[in-house]
Design a protein around this motif. Structure first.
Motif, short mmCIF file in Angstrom:
data_model
loop_
_atom_site.label_atom_id
_atom_site.label_comp_id
_atom_site.label_asym_id
_atom_site.label_seq_id
_atom_site.Cartn_x
_atom_site.Cartn_y
_atom_site.Cartn_z
N ARG A 1 -13.71 -60.50 -2.09
CA ARG A 1 -12.39 -60.95 -2.52
C ARG A 1 -12.10 -62.37 -2.04
O ARG A 1 -10.96 -62.80 -2.08
CB ARG A 1 -11.33 -59.99 -1.98
N GLY A 2 -13.14 -63.04 -1.53
CA GLY A 2 -12.96 -64.46 -1.25
C GLY A 2 -12.44 -64.80 0.13
O GLY A 2 -12.12 -65.95 0.40
N SER A 3 -12.36 -63.83 1.01
CA SER A 3 -11.95 -64.17 2.39
C SER A 3 -12.95 -65.15 2.99
O SER A 3 -14.13 -65.15 2.65
CB SER A 3 -11.92 -62.90 3.24
N CYS B 1 -16.44 -65.06 1.11
CA CYS B 1 -17.00 -63.73 0.85
C CYS B 1 -17.02 -63.46 -0.65
O CYS B 1 -16.08 -63.78 -1.38
CB CYS B 1 -16.15 -62.67 1.55
N CYS C 1 -17.78 -59.91 7.13
CA CYS C 1 -16.49 -60.41 6.65
C CYS C 1 -15.36 -59.69 7.39
O CYS C 1 -15.37 -58.46 7.51
CB CYS C 1 -16.37 -60.19 5.15
N TYR D 1 -12.46 -59.08 6.46
CA TYR D 1 -11.49 -58.38 5.62
C TYR D 1 -11.90 -56.93 5.38
O TYR D 1 -11.25 -55.99 5.81
CB TYR D 1 -11.33 -59.16 4.30
N HIS D 2 -13.05 -56.71 4.68
CA HIS D 2 -13.49 -55.33 4.42
C HIS D 2 -14.92 -55.09 4.89
O HIS D 2 -15.60 -54.20 4.41
CB HIS D 2 -13.41 -54.98 2.93
N SER D 3 -15.37 -55.98 5.77
CA SER D 3 -16.65 -55.76 6.46
C SER D 3 -17.90 -55.84 5.60
O SER D 3 -18.93 -55.26 5.94
CB SER D 3 -16.65 -54.42 7.22
N TRP D 4 -17.87 -56.50 4.46
CA TRP D 4 -19.15 -56.78 3.79
C TRP D 4 -19.98 -57.64 4.75
O TRP D 4 -19.45 -58.51 5.45
CB TRP D 4 -18.93 -57.55 2.49
S1 FES Z 1 -13.14 -60.03 1.15
FE1 FES Z 1 -14.90 -59.93 2.35
S2 FES Z 1 -15.30 -57.82 2.45
FE2 FES Z 1 -13.54 -57.93 1.24
#
Ligand code: FES
Ligand SMILES: [Fe+2]
Length: 356
Positions: A77-79, A74, A102, A104-107
């Motif tokens: 933040r790289g998830s 992503c 994603c 993590y924070h749904s991007w």
């Molecule tokens: S790391 Fe993917 S949306 Fe934050």
């Protein structure tokens, strides 16, 4: 006699790291058949996960039918977009999605790869290739060279996997390529194969690879009996209906072509001394659709020959690692034009190390 490629290229972890970054990351890696990955031409809105040279990569068939690929990372933040541990990509079934969100924070990303770090991806003859460093891209067609033309009569794109297996081989990937390229070892290592293809027992000198290698009288394909109930592929010429052809598409696709089936090997370098080898046997869809379809006549022979090859490559890897070994030689029966140094060394000199 010519000196072979230096020892460190096979036994040094540091040399492997340089080769991986400078060479393998800049070449087209075959990651398998589009259909088998679940991203065949009709499978729009599908995403497959593959692990290439330690990188997790998503290969997608977007809604408009194009093949795309992106790093499984992503931008925020790289998830990982599709969480998958190292070595586990094979167990992820293809996802049916319109977009990737994603965890993590749904991007959210659509499947055209536009907003992502995108390696190149292309398809040839049903095989999917990815190239992980687009800034350094050589067109796939250039890498394939004359192979598509030489194999032009084989219906590769339409073939289906009828049998497959995977081998974990404790040898450097280049040893496997070099072993594939010469038949000097055949008489000693492959007695069964040499009974089927007597020319191999002579060490492979003067083999006419262009026209194909003839079998013994009465035999026409790579099976235990030398024959098969299966029909030859439509469209082959007279030689191809009874002879065997082989191609090595550097760095990781090996093709071995009989009249009724094709053995496709993909090499997955895992470390300086370890390579996974996937072997797929491809058949005409009319054959795999038969209720009586049985690939074992080809699979039994291939599995036998494969294990003979991998065992000898592992033995070479161990021997080369000895302090007593300080570099090998090509003997006159090993075709110099197939010397891997010609392919590898200029690429290792490449200086640019830009990241994708
Ligand atoms: S790391 Fe993917 S949306 Fe934050
Ligand atoms: Fe062999």
């Amino acid at each position: 006699m010519q000196p072979a490629l230096g020892k460190e290229h096979y036994v040094s972890p540091a040399a492997y790291d340089v080769e991986r970054e400078r060479v393998l990351m800049r070449e087209w890696t075959c990651v398998g058949r589009a259909l088998e990955l679940g991203v065949g031409p009709a499978a729009t809105g599908r995403v497959a996960v593959v692990e290439v040279l330690g990188e997790s990569v998503l290969v997608a068939r977007s809604d408009d039918g194009r093949l795309t690929a992106f790093y499984n990372v992503c931008r925020h933040r790289g998830s990982q977009l599709v969480p998958v541990a190292a070595g586990e990509a094979d167990s992820v079934t293809p996802l049916a999605v319109r977009a990737l969100r994603c965890p993590y924070h749904s991007w959210t990303y659509d499947l055209d790869g536009r907003l992502m770090r995108a390696p190149h991806t292309e398809e040839w003859a049903g095989f999917v290739f990815v190239q992980l460093t687009p800034s350094d891209a050589q067109p796939l067609a250039e890498m394939l060279g004359a192979v598509p033309e030489r194999l032009g009569r084989y219906p590769l794109a339409s073939l289906r996997v009828g049998w497959s297996t995977s081998y974990d081989v404790q040898a450097n990937w280049k040893l496997i390529c070099e072993n594939y390229n010469e038949c000097y070892h055949c008489a000693g290592v492959h007695p069964e194969l040499c009974r089927l293809v007597p020319a191999f027992a002579r060490g492979g000198r003067d083999l006419e690879w262009e026209a194909g290698i003839p079998h013994r009288d009465g035999a026409w394909t790579f099976t235990t009996s030398g024959t098969s109930e299966r029909a030859a592929f439509d469209g082959l010429d007279e030689d191809e209906r009874v002879r065997h052809k082989g191609e090595l598409v550097y760095p990781n696709l090996l093709l071995s072509l009989s009249a009724d089936h094709v053995a496709a090997f993909t090499l997955w370098p895992l470390a300086h001394d370890r390579t996974r080898i996937d072997c797929d046997l491809l058949f005409a869809p009319a054959e795999t659709a038969q209720p009586t379809f049985d690939p074992s006549d080809a699979a039994d022979l291939w599995d036998l020959v494969n294990r003979q090859d991998w065992a000898i490559c592992e033995s070479v890897q161990r021997g080369m690692s000895s302090r007593a070994f300080d570099g090998g030689w090509f003997s006159p029966m090993e075709d110099e034009s197939l010397d891997i140094r010609r392919w590898l060394l200029p690429k290792l000199q490449r200086q640019s190390l830009e990241r994708p």
